[in-house]
Design a protein around this motif. Structure first.
Motif, short mmCIF file in Angstrom:
data_model
loop_
_atom_site.label_atom_id
_atom_site.label_comp_id
_atom_site.label_asym_id
_atom_site.label_seq_id
_atom_site.Cartn_x
_atom_site.Cartn_y
_atom_site.Cartn_z
N ILE A 1 -9.93 -1.61 3.93
CA ILE A 1 -9.29 -0.21 4.21
C ILE A 1 -9.92 0.86 3.19
O ILE A 1 -10.47 1.99 3.61
CB ILE A 1 -7.77 -0.30 3.93
CG1 ILE A 1 -7.12 -1.21 4.81
CG2 ILE A 1 -7.40 1.17 4.17
CD1 ILE A 1 -7.17 -1.05 6.30
N MET B 1 -4.31 5.87 4.00
CA MET B 1 -4.01 5.77 5.49
C MET B 1 -3.51 7.36 6.00
O MET B 1 -4.30 7.78 6.86
CB MET B 1 -2.76 5.02 5.88
CG MET B 1 -3.15 3.49 6.14
SD MET B 1 -4.39 3.33 7.36
CE MET B 1 -5.67 2.87 6.57
N PRO C 1 -8.16 7.70 6.24
CA PRO C 1 -8.12 6.53 6.96
C PRO C 1 -9.27 5.83 7.36
O PRO C 1 -9.41 4.71 7.67
CB PRO C 1 -7.17 6.83 8.39
CG PRO C 1 -7.39 8.24 8.59
CD PRO C 1 -7.42 8.91 6.86
N MET D 1 -13.19 0.88 7.15
CA MET D 1 -13.27 -0.29 8.25
C MET D 1 -14.31 -0.15 8.82
O MET D 1 -14.86 0.92 9.49
CB MET D 1 -12.02 -0.23 9.11
CG MET D 1 -10.79 -0.63 8.64
SD MET D 1 -9.43 -0.80 9.98
CE MET D 1 -8.57 0.80 9.60
N LEU E 1 -2.69 2.01 -0.12
CA LEU E 1 -2.79 1.98 1.31
C LEU E 1 -2.40 3.07 1.89
O LEU E 1 -2.73 3.49 2.92
CB LEU E 1 -2.17 0.39 1.58
CG LEU E 1 -2.88 -0.78 1.36
CD1 LEU E 1 -1.92 -1.96 2.05
CD2 LEU E 1 -4.24 -0.90 2.21
N ILE E 2 -1.08 3.27 1.56
CA ILE E 2 -0.41 4.46 2.14
C ILE E 2 -1.14 5.70 1.93
O ILE E 2 -1.48 6.40 2.75
CB ILE E 2 1.00 4.78 1.52
CG1 ILE E 2 1.95 3.53 1.50
CG2 ILE E 2 1.95 6.13 2.21
CD1 ILE E 2 3.18 3.54 0.65
N LEU F 1 -7.49 -7.09 2.44
CA LEU F 1 -7.45 -6.16 3.73
C LEU F 1 -7.47 -4.52 2.93
O LEU F 1 -8.26 -3.64 3.46
CB LEU F 1 -6.22 -6.05 4.32
CG LEU F 1 -5.94 -4.98 5.29
CD1 LEU F 1 -6.95 -5.36 6.50
CD2 LEU F 1 -4.50 -5.00 5.81
N PHE G 1 -1.11 -1.20 -5.05
CA PHE G 1 -1.99 -1.42 -3.96
C PHE G 1 -1.18 -0.78 -2.87
O PHE G 1 -1.65 -0.28 -1.65
CB PHE G 1 -2.11 -2.90 -3.58
CG PHE G 1 -3.02 -3.40 -4.60
CD1 PHE G 1 -4.56 -2.50 -4.85
CD2 PHE G 1 -3.08 -4.59 -5.15
CE1 PHE G 1 -5.55 -3.33 -5.51
CE2 PHE G 1 -4.08 -5.01 -6.28
CZ PHE G 1 -5.23 -4.25 -6.31
N ILE H 1 -3.60 -9.33 1.78
CA ILE H 1 -3.58 -8.10 1.70
C ILE H 1 -4.40 -7.42 0.87
O ILE H 1 -4.89 -6.41 0.82
CB ILE H 1 -1.98 -7.55 1.29
CG1 ILE H 1 -1.06 -7.98 2.37
CG2 ILE H 1 -1.87 -6.00 1.19
CD1 ILE H 1 -1.44 -7.47 3.81
#
Lengths: 395, 485
Positions: B359, B433, B437, B363, B429-430, B355, B425, B352
């Motif tokens: 992110i 996004m 994003p 991407m 991420l939230i 990832l 983290f 993660i």
């Protein structure tokens, strides 16, 4: 305020005037179905265990890692362990089934894997612990009837987890509707991590603890051993877990199949656009789906806590993954399938936990691999799951 | 390039106004560098200063990169930062060198994951498994643990590191293909979960393939189990390297305590930078090649891509293999640098973490992956840790927050920032996004795609304002009397 008036409009009405028909349709039929699934899962895995025991009892066919110590007759051991294995598998299987329902319902409606569901489940377990500790502090844990204690734990977990699931949906998923599929999935992973540490931090500040052992040993009713047969004994906890899970499954079945809200949820899961044209409040249906899924996850957390009695903020991940496997195994998006998948996976886990210790070269460390292996095999050979329908990809 | 059109003339006249950003950038680098040099570990506020200044320093190559000056000049400036200023900082405090090496390791892996997730659109949640393959390859063959390799005397000599670096790439690529084969038919989110399961399987395997466990009598010990593999060796370096480093450090007046260790640190720093640069180059070339376009096509619409004759199976497998191979190479280097590997280094959170880098960076964007690696790794390894250190240092002197009048002593022990990386983290991420994003430094194409999908196509607002005549009610009222006379 509109949401509340809509809810009032959608109050479930009995479709059957005849109470007998109603009981048959919404109580006996689902229970029969669950029983059938128990029999299917139990007999198939038991058969598997017997075959493995029989094949490997004397000869390991030159495969060294399958060698059983010489003095042990594997077949005898399997036969001796079978009833225990069955009971264990059914218990944990029901827990998986209840968690899997949360995954499958959300997937049905939004076509997205709610990765944070495992943490909702973990929160349920933690809330159950909190209720227990608070009852003990109020000197109520031993004075209240044990069943009431458990009902209180489950109710608190359901209410709070349902609320958290709705908040998570509002904050982290709703703004992402219509984005590419990976975007909400990544957001869900974020929520999952966030919730883990949030609960850990909260409990560290609140009680300065990380491990939250359930106080089941203070309730004699729960720990008292009941001998069912020769060599097969269990505790009331097992029955409580099975009973609560069955009640929830039956209740959910009623909710989804017999109420207007359930009908709305089914309509949204079939076709969102058309459902909204038919006057169904899609957002409300999605919120309710998350609420119900979260509530079930929270209740499953309490049941899991009662079974394993040790709860930490990190317990969500593996059971969550297994429950997701169960949902996929049964056919994701399919509520009946989730129950079957959960029971099968629970039985399979009990099977491996019972058999692996007999193979000195393997050992229990591998027991978690099998859930993942099952997941990969199912997706390879039957991606729609056991009860799922084939959905063609739209071009 | 437009800025330097004048310098192409025969009489190079620098346009000072246009050269100003460059001058500012160079001044910025020098000021930050000097400030970092002047920091002292004994200072009370050292953790905070260092947590602010070092990220500022690491961001400087990106600032230089964004300047509008010729590419060669930018390359020279970045090379000076990376190859001169950074080692000098390392001599002063080798922790900085450690940090930057970690950043480069994660950057290379993020570039690899970017090939799989960003280019081909296959979300891989078990990416760290390939890292584990590389690390365990070198680890098993050189560890001093009592494994089957040691028992049979099949250990690799330290000189074989370079061969194993290559083998690590191959082994990881093969693992990538092995993972790719069964999951080819799966759609995005199913694929994500299966790769997650695959990563966990690898982790469970490496923590169980041993004879070290209670009531287990497995004759074969391959990975030494949960204890991990200690005593992994580094490749030998020629003697003159040590002498050169010693001479250099003495000449600069920054003698280091352990020349040998420092030389190895420098060596790994250089090696990791090289591999990272190579990975970036390969990924960039791939992106602009027919293969890259095939990946894009598969990512955007698998069915349509197939219909247009894109070999789906081959391209997906290639994406998995390419992505995995970068992680395999970094795994070998990681094992040699750390001298110890254990299953804990390859858990789900690591996947993660990588990832999150992809992110945050964006991407499908290589430069984004590198920037993401800088942000996320620094956040995890330096900023959060330094905040913890700072709080503890302030607690020791009973400091009180000035305006709030909050005694720092009351800050609960349980809320140490360094222990909440999941919290940070997850939130990162939230937030990424929801609000961005496409990442902080996205690839153009990807950004457009996301905006289209989210229904937020960038509508040039000014044009619309010009087309639509806004008539306010009061205008209508005020106009009528005017027309009458």
């Amino acid at each position: 305020m509109t949401a509340i008036s809509d809810l009032a409009k959608l109050t479930p009405r009995d479709l059957f005037n005849n109470v007998g028909d109603w009981v048959l349709q919404y109580v006996l039929k689902p229970i029969g179905q669950i029983l059938l699934f128990v029999v299917i899962a139990g007999s198939s895995i038991s058969l598997l265990a017997l075959v493995v025991g029989f094949v490997l009892q004397t000869d390991w066919h030159g495969i060294d890692i399958l060698r059983v110590p010489a003095r042990i007759n594997l077949f005898e051991q399997v036969v001796r362990q079978l009833p225990n294995m069955f009971l264990d598998g059914i218990t944990i299987g029901f827990v998986y089934a209840v968690i899997a329902l949360g995954y499958t319902m959300v997937y049905g409606v939004l076509k997205f894997i709610n990765f944070a569901h495992s943490e909702i489940f973990m929160m349920g377990a933690v809330i159950g612990y909190e209720v227990m500790v608070r009852l003990r502090d109020g000197q109520l844990l031993t004075t209240l009837p044990p069943l009431l204690v458990i009902v209180l734990m489950i109710a608190a977990a359901m209410v709070i987890c349902g609320g958290v699931a709705v908040i998570v949906e509002r904050v982290a998923y709703k703004p992402l509707r219509g984005a590419p599929r990976l975007v909400p999935l990544i957001s869900a992973i974020g929520v999952s991590f966030f919730l883990t540490d949030f609960v850990r931090g909260f409990q560290a500040l609140n009680r300065n603890i990380f491990n939250m052992p359930y106080l089941t040993d203070q309730i004699p009713f729960l720990t008292q051993r009941i001998v069912l047969a020769e060599g097969l004994s269990t505790t009331n906890t097992t029955f409580i877990i099975i009973l609560s899970a069955v009640i929830m499954l039956v209740g959910l079945n009623y909710f989804v199949n017999a109420t207007k809200i359930g009908k709305g949820i089914r309509a949204v899961s079939q076709d969102q656009a058309t459902a909204s044209l038919m006057g169904i409040n899609v957002n409300l249906m999605i919120t309710i789906t998350f609420m119900v899924g979260g509530a079930l996850g929270g209740a499953a957390g309490v049941l899991y806590g009662l079974k394993t009695t040790n709860v930490t903020p990190y317990i969500g991940f593996i059971p969550g993954l297994k429950a997701f496997t169960a949902a996929v195994l049964g056919g994701i998006g399919n509520i009946t399938g989730a129950m079957l998948g959960g029971l099968l996976l629970g039985m399979l886990e009990a099977f491996f936990s019972a058999l692996l210790p007999y193979f000195p070269a393997l050992g229990l460390g591998y027991s978690d691999i099998f859930a993942f292996a099952v997941l990969i095999l199912v997706l390879l050979f039957r991606p729609t799951g056991l009860l799922g329908k084939k959905v063609d990809e739209k071009v | 390039m437009a800025t330097y059109t004048i310098s192409e003339n025969k009489s190079p006249q620098l346009n000072w106004r246009e050269a100003l950003p460059t001058i500012f950038a160079i001044a910025y680098v020098l000021v930050v560098f000097t400030l970092l040099r002047s920091l002292s570990r004994t200072d009370l506020w050292f953790p905070t200063y260092s947590a602010i200044l070092f990220p500022m320093f690491v961001f400087s190559p990106f600032i230089i990169f964004a300047l509008k000056i010729p590419l060669e000049l930018r390359a020279v400036l970045i090379a000076i930062i990376g190859l001169v200023l950074m080692p000098i900082l390392g001599m002063q405090d080798s922790f900085y060198l450690e940090l930057i090496t970690q950043i480069a390791i994660f950057a290379a892996m993020a570039i690899g994951l970017n090939v799989v997730v960003g280019f081909a659109g296959l979300l891989d949640l078990g990416y760290v498994a390939f890292f584990a393959v590389g690390a365990y390859l070198w680890g098993i063959f050189t560890s001093n643990a009592n494994t089957i390799v040691r028992a049979t005397g099949a250990q690799a000599a330290p000189e074989m590191f370079w061969l194993f670096l290559f083998l690590g790439v191959i082994a990881a690529a093969i693992t990538g293909i092995l993972l790719g084969l069964p999951v080819l038919r799966l759609r995005g989110d199913y694929l994500a979960i299966v790769t997650l399961g695959f990563g966990e399987i690898i982790r469970i395997l490496v923590s169980n393939l041993s004879n070290i466990s209670s009531n287990r009598r497995n004759p074969i010990n391959i990975t030494n189990g949960a204890q991990g593999l200690p005593g992994i060796v580094s490749p030998p370096l020629p003697d003159f390297a040590f002498q050169a480093v010693e001479g250099l450090t003495n000449a600069l007046g920054l003698p280091v305590n352990n020349v040998r260790a420092f030389t190895y640190q420098l060596f790994y720093y250089g090696l990791v930078l090289l591999v990272c640069g190579l990975a970036a180059l390969i990924a960039a070339r791939l992106d602009n090649s027919p293969i890259g376009r095939a990946w894009t096509a598969i990512r955007e619409d698998e069915v349509a891509a197939q219909a247009m004759g894109v070999p789906k199976v081959k391209m997906k497998l290639l994406a998995f293999a390419m992505g995995a191979s970068f992680a395999g190479a970094m795994g070998v280097i990681f094992a040699a640098r750390n001298t110890f590997v254990s299953p804990e280094s390859f858990s789900f959170i690591q996947s993660i973490f990588i990832l999150a880098i992809v992110i945050v960076g964006g991407m499908g964007s290589i430069r984004g992956a590198i920037l993401g690696a800088v942000i996320v790794t620094l956040l995890n390894l330096q900023v959060l840790k330094n905040f913890s250190l700072q709080i503890n240092a302030l607690k020791n002197i009973d400091w009180v927050v000035p305006i709030l009048n909050f005694p720092i002593r009351d800050w609960p022990q349980q809320l140490e920032p360094a222990r909440y990386e999941r919290f940070v983290f997850g939130l990162l991420l939230i937030i990424m996004m929801i609000f961005r994003p496409s990442g902080v430094w996205p690839a153009k194409r990807r950004q457009m795609e996301l905006q289209e999908a989210m229904g937020k196509e960038e509508i040039p607002e000014k044009e619309i304002e010009a087309d639509v005549v806004v008539i306010k009610p009061e205008d209508l009222l005020s106009q009528e009397p005017k027309e009458k006379p």
